[in-house]
Scaffold this motif. Structure first.
Motif, PDB file in Angstrom:
ATOM      1  N   VAL A 248       0.925  -1.294  -0.182  1.00 14.66           N
ATOM      2  CA  VAL A 248      -0.269  -0.126   0.099  1.00 14.66           C
ATOM      3  C   VAL A 248       0.777   1.217   0.020  1.00 14.66           C
ATOM      4  N   VAL A 249       0.598   1.905  -0.797  1.00 16.07           N
ATOM      5  CA  VAL A 249       1.318   3.477  -0.545  1.00 16.07           C
ATOM      6  C   VAL A 249       0.469   4.162  -0.789  1.00 16.07           C
ATOM      7  N   CYS A 250       1.176   5.659  -0.371  1.00 19.56           N
ATOM      8  CA  CYS A 250      -0.077   6.096   0.597  1.00 19.56           C
ATOM      9  C   CYS A 250       1.074   7.768   0.102  1.00 19.56           C
ATOM     10  N   ASN A 251       0.647   8.847  -0.219  1.00 22.41           N
ATOM     11  CA  ASN A 251       1.827   9.983  -0.580  1.00 22.41           C
ATOM     12  C   ASN A 251       2.095  11.029   0.386  1.00 22.41           C
ATOM     13  N   ARG A 252       1.541  10.646   1.654  1.00 15.79           N
ATOM     14  CA  ARG A 252       2.044  11.685   3.108  1.00 15.79           C
ATOM     15  C   ARG A 252       2.217  10.759   4.292  1.00 15.79           C
ATOM     16  N   VAL A 253       3.235  11.267   4.272  1.00 19.06           N
ATOM     17  CA  VAL A 253       3.646   9.853   5.667  1.00 19.06           C
ATOM     18  C   VAL A 253       2.171   9.872   6.953  1.00 19.06           C
ATOM     19  N   ARG A 254       1.718  11.269   7.422  1.00 15.18           N
ATOM     20  CA  ARG A 254       0.621  10.670   7.948  1.00 15.18           C
ATOM     21  C   ARG A 254      -0.164  10.378   7.991  1.00 15.18           C
ATOM     22  N   ARG A 255      -0.634  10.384   6.323  1.00 16.55           N
ATOM     23  CA  ARG A 255      -1.472   9.183   6.010  1.00 16.55           C
ATOM     24  C   ARG A 255      -1.041   7.480   6.201  1.00 16.55           C
ATOM     25  N   ALA A 256       0.196   7.358   6.425  1.00 14.03           N
ATOM     26  CA  ALA A 256       0.654   5.989   5.716  1.00 14.03           C
ATOM     27  C   ALA A 256       0.517   5.659   7.504  1.00 14.03           C
ATOM     28  N   GLN A 257       0.734   6.328   8.035  1.00 12.43           N
ATOM     29  CA  GLN A 257       0.783   5.793   9.632  1.00 12.43           C
ATOM     30  C   GLN A 257      -0.915   5.667   9.895  1.00 12.43           C
ATOM     31  N   GLN A 258      -1.918   6.309   9.748  1.00 13.79           N
ATOM     32  CA  GLN A 258      -3.222   6.061  10.275  1.00 13.79           C
ATOM     33  C   GLN A 258      -3.856   4.835   9.426  1.00 13.79           C
ATOM     34  N   LEU A 259      -3.509   4.402   7.861  1.00 15.87           N
ATOM     35  CA  LEU A 259      -3.566   3.527   7.672  1.00 15.87           C
ATOM     36  C   LEU A 259      -3.433   2.472   8.041  1.00 15.87           C
ATOM     37  N   TYR A 260      -1.708   1.992   8.182  1.00 13.32           N
ATOM     38  CA  TYR A 260      -1.447   1.157   9.589  1.00 13.32           C
ATOM     39  C   TYR A 260      -1.872   0.875  10.434  1.00 13.32           C
ATOM     40  N   LEU A 279       4.820  -1.248   8.467  1.00 13.95           N
ATOM     41  CA  LEU A 279       4.725   0.340   7.572  1.00 13.95           C
ATOM     42  C   LEU A 279       6.673   0.927   7.897  1.00 13.95           C
ATOM     43  N   LEU A 280       6.609   1.547   6.319  1.00 19.07           N
ATOM     44  CA  LEU A 280       7.908   2.208   6.406  1.00 19.07           C
ATOM     45  C   LEU A 280       7.423   3.192   5.330  1.00 19.07           C
ATOM     46  N   HIS A 281       8.309   4.244   5.732  1.00 23.15           N
ATOM     47  CA  HIS A 281       8.849   5.428   5.890  1.00 23.15           C
ATOM     48  C   HIS A 281       9.917   6.641   5.891  1.00 23.15           C
ATOM     49  N   SER A 282       9.690   7.628   5.283  1.00 23.90           N
ATOM     50  CA  SER A 282      10.693   8.399   5.593  1.00 23.90           C
ATOM     51  C   SER A 282      10.773   8.912   7.280  1.00 23.90           C
ATOM     52  N   GLN A 283      10.407   9.149   7.595  1.00 19.98           N
ATOM     53  CA  GLN A 283      10.598   9.634   9.661  1.00 19.98           C
ATOM     54  C   GLN A 283      10.294   8.751  10.578  1.00 19.98           C
ATOM     55  N   LEU A 284      11.169   7.588   9.593  1.00 19.13           N
ATOM     56  CA  LEU A 284      12.026   6.483  11.225  1.00 19.13           C
ATOM     57  C   LEU A 284      13.154   7.606  11.405  1.00 19.13           C
ATOM     58  N   LEU A 285      13.781   6.178  12.294  1.00 24.22           N
ATOM     59  CA  LEU A 285      15.204   6.608  12.451  1.00 24.22           C
ATOM     60  C   LEU A 285      16.010   4.828  11.634  1.00 24.22           C
ATOM     61  N   GLU A 286      16.992   5.922  11.200  1.00 21.90           N
ATOM     62  CA  GLU A 286      18.231   4.591  10.656  1.00 21.90           C
ATOM     63  C   GLU A 286      17.940   3.683  11.007  1.00 21.90           C
ATOM     64  N   THR A 287      18.229   3.037  12.232  1.00 24.14           N
ATOM     65  CA  THR A 287      18.487   1.955  12.360  1.00 24.14           C
ATOM     66  C   THR A 287      16.655   0.722  11.728  1.00 24.14           C
ATOM     67  N   ASP A 288      16.216   1.659  12.878  1.00 27.09           N
ATOM     68  CA  ASP A 288      14.812   1.310  12.517  1.00 27.09           C
ATOM     69  C   ASP A 288      14.392   0.657  10.880  1.00 27.09           C
ATOM     70  N   ARG A 289      14.411   1.776  10.135  1.00 24.21           N
ATOM     71  CA  ARG A 289      13.887   1.559   8.913  1.00 24.21           C
ATOM     72  C   ARG A 289      15.212   0.861   7.971  1.00 24.21           C
ATOM     73  N   ASP A 290      16.144   0.415   8.632  1.00 22.88           N
ATOM     74  CA  ASP A 290      17.168  -0.562   8.180  1.00 22.88           C
ATOM     75  C   ASP A 290      16.652  -1.706   8.165  1.00 22.88           C
ATOM     76  N   GLN A 291      15.658  -1.520   9.233  1.00 25.82           N
ATOM     77  CA  GLN A 291      15.262  -3.848  10.087  1.00 25.82           C
ATOM     78  C   GLN A 291      14.441  -3.524   9.200  1.00 25.82           C
ATOM     79  N   ARG A 292      13.377  -2.846   9.150  1.00 23.92           N
ATOM     80  CA  ARG A 292      11.659  -3.020   8.689  1.00 23.92           C
ATOM     81  C   ARG A 292      12.306  -2.954   6.932  1.00 23.92           C
TER      82      ARG A 292
END
Length: 835
Positions: A248-260, A279-292
């Protein structure tokens, strides 16, 4: 694995000295096509069998930092497979604002954002002091450049932004018929008309996959059916279509967080614990983003598919634009909010990506009430795309159909863009030159990205914790209007959050009391309380209290007024310092060093740590276009190394050395024997950052030396490079001499031009003679120390006729300067690290 036909075309063109515009389907191997000729050339060099066809460094630029991390993870293995322990191979690095693994662009391969690449190329780098701003220009100009997903590069007002700046830079790096910097520019979504216009503009070869047999081979039985939905995207719609793997691809981070959150709630209510939601988006810490990302790659990568059948875990991935490119994953069903056609095609590339797969791409309208609801995209482009999609509803969409959609939506805008660029081209290039000459940070907004984000750290006492290098701390980007809204709400008289009085600060750089301070002296910052939300949007960095912003291990960055967390966390989250790359420079320790010892260290670094080899390609081409003898620039670099610290041989500097060593002996009597001063002249003293920083402040400022050294060496440098008084100022030798003197003058700060009164110590000529013999061989071939000035009687400043002032009009001389100053400064930095 054998190269595909289109990859072979790229390979041949690049090794023949041509640059390439590449358009190929998503998932077809564009990255391999771009890197194959570079890797082959580098391998030949490391094995001593050539390697002159391309530069020995590659800078691979992408539009999103998440793509940098993905490419770095995949290609880091080159370190062991290709270079091993070869001292001239410096490995693979990632360079982004949150992962500054190669701030000086020293590695053999650097994956970076286009923002980082352009900022360095323009002399206004991110994530490092402006005192180092002249260091990276030649690192970009002297590399093989790959511009991936070009269509996603920022474009702001009219024809300004990273996209058009890239075009202007590539034009500047072609002198006459000689291209100084080879490149490959690629995407799956060039419009046909854009591709044709760029070919003429950049003098590049087009490689396009249009052969039916090759397309069939690439498709390998894959099919994607596009289906247009009538209602906006909901969790219910996703679950209704979900079988085993969905994206599922949302255009905005907040929308992705709500949908998740809604998906997790519904699955919990239904007792469906077998479905994993990520949940995968740009407002994650590097370690969390890498892990996901690793989790998603493992679940949806090629190993989870067997002849079109999915064998991986039951998973739904909710994401934003971070999955549009680079992720080598595939799902059976893709749900996407409508976006511009080129972005939709990139998203569709994550569906039915592998052979024999059949998938469905479901596209949803946006529940829009205002134009702002279409962000980060333009409302007109999104609406045009939605209209054109009606002709593709229910159809199987392949590469040719994708091109049809791209041409329908983007052709007119692309041509208008290039027409506007033609009008503004000269102004853009002039701004680039202003970056080179004046380090004007304001050009970033026009030429790279109009900073639509403010870097935000989370901390309630930044003055106690974050006094240097705030960019080395965990930070998140917030749009200015979003930050302003949060601060306005948190500062209401009728405060809905019941907050403490201070919730926000801005970073303010403290004045530097020593313009030529060594690189070890880091810029220090103080944090000033924000008096209004308007102040925040112009700040370099903002610190916000964890009372109004936090980081959640599931959702990522959360603002209190988003109302995504209830209750608000009782345990505050605070930004932590990012672990720095192990190759980062450590200037914490110095020992006493004579002039000859110091120069010998720089020469060792120049020859043996890759500096000389990495610059060879650009040096040779600059010698051709400047009509210089082969090896002339190398001679100038060694001459600059020999003369760069000549100003330290002045009586003022040596008296400061004596006072400092005496102070060390008095302060640490038990170490007096170690700190006893060696015979002058010395260019380095004993110094330990852990103990001596505050002690050294007692002596006051050291005398300046950089411009003074350039003045004292001027006649010697000009004579050694063959530039005589009877020659025209435009003579190649004159350009090289001015560039060399400018490099000496600016080896601590790029704007230096003033020199002070100096009288050299009596040992100065002998010290310089020894240095010249080390640098030039024999008796200092071509450099006569008798021509060296022994004093500067009157303080003044250099003029344009004496040293290079970077400009468009003197492009070749400007590039000569950047090559020499990079070699000199890198050698100066590495000399301490190699001892």
């Amino acid at each position: 694995m054998e190269l595909r036909p289109f990859q072979q075309k790229v390979y041949r063109h690049v090794l023949e000295g041509k640059s390439v515009l590449l358009q190929a389907p998503t998932g077809s191997g564009k990255t391999r096509a771009a890197l194959a000729p570079f890797i082959m050339n580098l391998d030949r060099f490391l094995k001593g069998r050539g390697g002159e066809r391309l530069p020995l460094t590659c800078r691979y630029a992408v539009p999103l930092r998440t793509l940098v991390e993905q490419f770095f993870t995949v290609y880091a293995q080159l370190t062991t497979k290709l270079g091993g322990q070869d001292r001239l191979y410096r490995g693979v690095a990632a360079q982004t604002g949150t992962q500054p693994g190669d701030p000086f662009f020293e590695h053999t391969v650097t994956f970076c954002t286009i923002d980082q690449l352009l900022a360095s190329a323009l002399g206004v780098p991110y994530s490092m002091s402006l005192r180092l701003a002249n260091l990276n220009v030649a690192a970009i100009a002297g590399s093989y450049l790959v511009f991936d997903e070009f269509h996603l590069y920022p474009l702001e007002r009219g024809a300004r932004g990273a996209l058009t700046t890239t075009l202007a830079l590539l034009e500047l790096l072609r002198v006459g018929q000689t291209r100084l910097t080879p490149f490959v520019m690629m995407t799956a979504t060039f419009s046909s008309k854009l591709l044709e216009r760029l070919q003429g503009l950049l003098d590049a070869e087009i490689v396009r996959v249009d052969d039916a047999d090759e397309l069939a081979q690439i498709n390998a039985g894959r099919q994607r059916r596009w289906v247009l939905q009538e209602r906006p995207l909901t969790a219910e719609a996703v679950l209704q279509e979900h079988h085993d793997c969905s994206l599922v691809v949302c255009n905005r981070v907040r929308r992705a967080q709500q949908l998740y959150s809604e998906l997790c709630r519904r699955l919990q209510d239904q007792g469906r614990h077998d479905v994993k939601v990520v949940l995968l988006h740009s407002q994650l810490l590097e370690t969390d983003r890498d892990q996901r990302q690793k989790e998603v790659m493992a679940a949806l990568g090629a190993d989870s598919w067997r002849k079109g059948s999915y064998t991986g875990p039951n998973i739904i991935v909710v994401a934003t634009q971070v999955v549009e490119a680079g992720l080598d994953i595939s799902v059976r069903t893709l749900h996407s909010e409508v976006a511009p056609a080129n972005s939709l095609i990139q998203r569709a590339g994550r569906c039915a990506r592998f052979e024999q797969q059949h998938g469905t791409v479901m596209i949803y309208p946006i529940a829009a009430e205002t134009p702002g609801d279409y962000l980060p995209y333009d409302q007109v482009t999104v609406s045009t795309t939605l209209s054109e999609l009606r002709g593709f509803d229910g159809r199987i969409v392949g590469f040719n159909e994708e091109q049809e959609l791209i041409d329908a939506v983007h052709s007119d805008a692309d041509l208008k863009l290039l027409d506007t660029y033609a009008i503004e081209e000269s102004a853009i290039k002039t701004q680039i030159a202003r970056g080179w000459s004046n380090q004007e940070l304001s050009i970033r907004a026009d030429l790279i990205r109009d900073v639509q984000q403010v870097q935000v750290l989370i901390h309630d006492d930044p003055n106690a914790a974050i006094t240097v290098a705030p960019w080395q701390w965990q930070a998140f980007g917030l749009r200015p209007e979003r930050l302003k809204r949060l601060l306005d709400r948190s500062g209401q008289v009728d405060d809905p959050f019941d907050l403490p009085s201070v919730v926000a600060w801005r970073a303010n750089p403290l004045p530097n009391d020593e313009p030529e301070a060594p690189a070890r002296h880091q810029q220090r910052y103080e944090w000033i309380r924000l008096n209004s939300s308007a102040d925040a949007v112009t700040a370099l960095f903002v610190a916000l209290s964890p009372e109004i912003i936090t980081y959640d291990c599931e959702l990522g960055l959360v603002l209190r007024d988003d109302k995504l967390l209830d209750p608000w966390p009782a345990e505050p989250f605070r930004s932590a310092r990012i672990k720095q790359n192990s190759s980062a420079y450590n200037w914490a320790f110095y020992r006493q060093e004579s002039y000859a010892e110091h120069i010998d260290g720089l020469l060792h670094a120049y020859y043996n740590t890759g500096i000389r080899a990495q610059q060879a390609y650009l040096r040779q081409r600059l010698e051709q276009v400047a009509r210089l003898d082969p090896g002339a620039i190398d001679h100038a670099i060694r001459l600059a190394i020999a003369c760069h610290d000549l100003g330290k041989l002045g009586t003022g500097w040596q008296q400061w050395v004596t006072r400092w060593q005496r102070l060390l002996c008095e302060t640490y009597p038990e170490r007096a024997q170690s700190y006893t001063q060696r015979p002058i002249p010395l260019v380095h003293t004993d110094y330990d950052e852990r103990e001596h920083r505050e002690l050294q402040r007692k002596l006051g400022r050291r005398p300046p030396h950089a411009c003074e050294g350039a003045y004292l060496a001027q006649a010697l440098v000009e004579d050694s490079l063959g530039y005589g008084l009877d020659m025209d100022a435009s003579a190649p030798q004159g350009q090289l001499a001015r560039a060399t003197l400018a490099a000496i003058c600016r080896h601590h700060a790029p704007g230096s031009s003033e020199y002070q009164q100096v009288t050299l110590v009596s040992e100065a000529r002998q010290a310089l003679q020894e240095a010249l013999e080390l640098a030039l061989g024999g008796s200092g071939r071509g450099a006569d120390v008798s021509q060296m000035e022994l004093e500067i009687a009157t303080a003044s400043h250099f003029s344009k006729s004496e040293i290079t002032i970077p400009s468009r009009d003197e492009l070749v001389e400007t590039l000569l300067y950047f090559v020499i100053v990079r070699a000199l400064r890198l050698a100066d930095m590495r000399a301490l690290q190699t001892k």
